[in-house]
Design a protein around this motif. Sequence first.
Motif, mmCIF file in Angstrom:
data_model
loop_
_atom_site.group_PDB
_atom_site.id
_atom_site.type_symbol
_atom_site.label_atom_id
_atom_site.label_comp_id
_atom_site.label_asym_id
_atom_site.label_seq_id
_atom_site.Cartn_x
_atom_site.Cartn_y
_atom_site.Cartn_z
ATOM 1 N N LYS A 197 -100.495 -16.215 -64.768
ATOM 2 C CA LYS A 197 -101.803 -16.090 -65.407
ATOM 3 C C LYS A 197 -101.720 -15.164 -66.618
ATOM 4 O O LYS A 197 -101.933 -13.955 -66.543
ATOM 5 N N THR A 198 -101.377 -15.741 -67.762
ATOM 6 C CA THR A 198 -101.369 -15.031 -69.034
ATOM 7 C C THR A 198 -102.182 -15.869 -70.027
ATOM 8 O O THR A 198 -102.679 -16.942 -69.680
ATOM 9 N N ASP A 199 -102.280 -15.396 -71.270
ATOM 10 C CA ASP A 199 -102.959 -16.199 -72.283
ATOM 11 C C ASP A 199 -102.270 -17.555 -72.434
ATOM 12 O O ASP A 199 -102.927 -18.581 -72.613
ATOM 13 N N MET A 200 -100.940 -17.546 -72.371
ATOM 14 C CA MET A 200 -100.185 -18.786 -72.493
ATOM 15 C C MET A 200 -100.284 -19.623 -71.222
ATOM 16 O O MET A 200 -100.423 -20.839 -71.254
ATOM 17 N N GLY A 201 -100.225 -18.963 -70.064
ATOM 18 C CA GLY A 201 -100.229 -19.668 -68.792
ATOM 19 C C GLY A 201 -101.602 -20.114 -68.341
ATOM 20 O O GLY A 201 -101.722 -20.999 -67.487
ATOM 21 N N THR A 202 -102.637 -19.510 -68.868
ATOM 22 C CA THR A 202 -104.055 -19.751 -68.554
ATOM 23 C C THR A 202 -104.430 -19.175 -67.184
ATOM 24 O O THR A 202 -103.570 -18.847 -66.368
ATOM 25 N N ALA A 203 -105.724 -19.108 -66.949
ATOM 26 C CA ALA A 203 -106.242 -18.554 -65.697
ATOM 27 C C ALA A 203 -106.039 -19.481 -64.509
ATOM 28 O O ALA A 203 -106.271 -19.101 -63.369
ATOM 29 N N HIS A 204 -105.594 -20.713 -64.768
ATOM 30 C CA HIS A 204 -105.388 -21.688 -63.690
ATOM 31 C C HIS A 204 -103.988 -21.601 -63.079
ATOM 32 O O HIS A 204 -103.670 -22.354 -62.161
#
Length: 253
Positions: A197-204
Amino acid sequence: MATYLITGASRGIGLELTKQLLELPTSEVSKVFAVARNAETDAIKQLSQKYPDRLYPVSASVDNTASVQHAVEAVRAKLNGQSLDVLVNNAGISGETKGLIKDMELDQLTQILDVNVVGVQRVTAAFFPLLEQGTQKKIINVSSGLGSFAYAPHVVSMPSDAYNISKTALNMLTVRWAHQYAEAGFTIVSISPGWIKTDMGTAHADLSIEQGVAAVKKLILETGKEQNGKFLNIKVPKTDEMMFDYDGKEIPW
């Protein structure tokens, strides 16, 4: 008392890895060089205040040769005769590929390859003389399971063609370095940090930043010469909510 250099250290995985390494005793990690395009962010400044004698922010862009060379000189000066033990090539960019691969924009592919592949070559070659003097001689390239040929049929619908291609190329770069410098005592690996969960990985994503990076850190600390030239997965217990498996084993190329 290992010294570390982490690229892409101003956010996401790089920032959290910097933080978690500094939480280890000085007997394990003496210095961390946090390299980022902008190494003067509030997050890095806060860490610098907490660890003024162990954290050294360095501003550099991995896609700019002159910038990287200036970073080498800055790190060499701060090492003050010490060696560099571990390089973590974490800096990278992604980007959504619109439509099918026939529609992929060449400018996007070129930019992603320049950062994710050429940037790793640029940084590794520039810092290699300092790494040659180190005791651990580790180079960790942060890749992705999306760069695996074996996994490709399972992620064909993901709009990430340029990113996937770049990580596959990064894996070959890793193997070439690993084979050519094995006899010199180096450990050079690709690792997949999982879906975090990062900006790149997203909250999903599957893993919290703390959980995912803790597994990355453990893998970095435990990796030795027997893993040289391999593509490694982190180890995190499987839950029903996770899309991917993190079994701690080698990832098929």
